[in-house]
Enzyme design. Structure first.
Site, PDB file in Angstrom:
ATOM      1  N   ASP A   1       0.866  -1.159   0.000  1.00 38.25           N
ATOM      2  CA  ASP A   1       0.000   0.000   0.000  1.00 38.25           C
ATOM      3  C   ASP A   1       0.921   1.233   0.000  1.00 38.25           C
ATOM      4  OD1 ASP A   1      -2.450   1.544   0.358  1.00 38.25           O
ATOM      5  OD2 ASP A   1      -1.803   1.807   2.434  1.00 38.25           O
TER       6      ASP A   1
ATOM      7  N   ASP B   1      -0.197   5.075   0.946  1.00 40.82           N
ATOM      8  CA  ASP B   1      -0.436   6.128   1.927  1.00 40.82           C
ATOM      9  C   ASP B   1      -0.434   5.574   3.346  1.00 40.82           C
ATOM     10  OD1 ASP B   1      -0.738   8.084  -0.102  1.00 40.82           O
ATOM     11  OD2 ASP B   1      -2.757   7.329  -0.478  1.00 40.82           O
TER      12      ASP B   1
END
Length: 223
Positions: free
Chosen positions: A7, A9
């Site tokens: 991922d 953020d």
């Protein structure tokens, strides 16, 4: 060869690149600050709570981009990278990505944020492969404001990851080990189907889930 998915953020970055882009547009005077910030912040709170309507948010974000020429938003993005993103790319994140690259793993970023915002960030992290929400572009390269396909969030990360692997003639079962690093409970669907789910800088909901399921927890940005 193993598979390493990240991922973006709050996982590889200690910030939310999507929300920060909205803040950047406000600071530049590109958007009317009061109404835009109110809506941008409301969407961000929904995301953190796991209640975000991804299509609604992406249409808001992409619709904002569609108001401007491609030249203008590209110029803003260069400044955004310099002022916001580059200072947020920290050694711990670079080292984690490089560890997998040096091991010969197939590495990709899988993010709910759209490709316009995240493609330059992936390049700055030296990650070749990016799975992201896909904006529609016109013939001249301008953003139309529309989303192509389904969002790359929640279970959509599984859909897009499997499609990306299939395009390479691969599936998750072809890897002895498959890693996914994420900070959020929104990513539990994809975390649940890899061999090595790793809660990374996890929020409270993911921390609780990881502890209940015996998943490892790491924190990249404590120092």
């Amino acid at each position: 060869m193993n598979l390493a998915l990240f991922d973006l953020d709050h996982t590889l970055l200690p910030i939310d690149s999507d929300h920060e882009w909205g803040e950047f547009l406000t600071r530049t005077g590109a958007v009317e600050p009061v109404a835009f910030n109110a809506r941008n912040n409301a969407f961000f709170e929904q995301y953190k709570a796991g209640t975000l309507d991804s299509v609604e948010y992406l249409e808001f974000a992409l619709g904002t981009l569609a108001q401007f020429s491609r030249q203008q938003i590209d110029e803003w993005h260069l400044a955004y990278m310099r002022e916001v993103i580059e200072p947020a790319i920290l050694p711990a994140a670079r080292n984690l990505v490089k560890k997998h690259q040096d091991a010969g793993d197939l590495v990709a970023i899988v993010t709910a944020t759209n490709r316009f915002i995240t493609a330059p960030i992936a390049r700055a992290l030296d990650v070749e492969h990016l799975i992201a929400a896909e904006p529609e572009f016109s013939e001249d390269g301008s953003v139309t404001g529309k989303l192509l396909g389904v969002p790359t969030s929640g279970a959509g990360k599984i859909t897009h990851t499997k499609a990306w692997l299939a395009a390479r003639g691969l599936s998750l079962n072809d890897f002895t080990r498959s890693y996914f690093y994420s900070d959020s409970q929104n990513d539990i669907p994809l975390l649940s189907i890899v061999t090595d789910p790793i809660a990374t800088n996890p929020n409270a909901l993911l921390t609780a889930h990881a502890q209940a399921h015996g998943w490892p927890i790491i924190n990249l940005f404590n120092d």
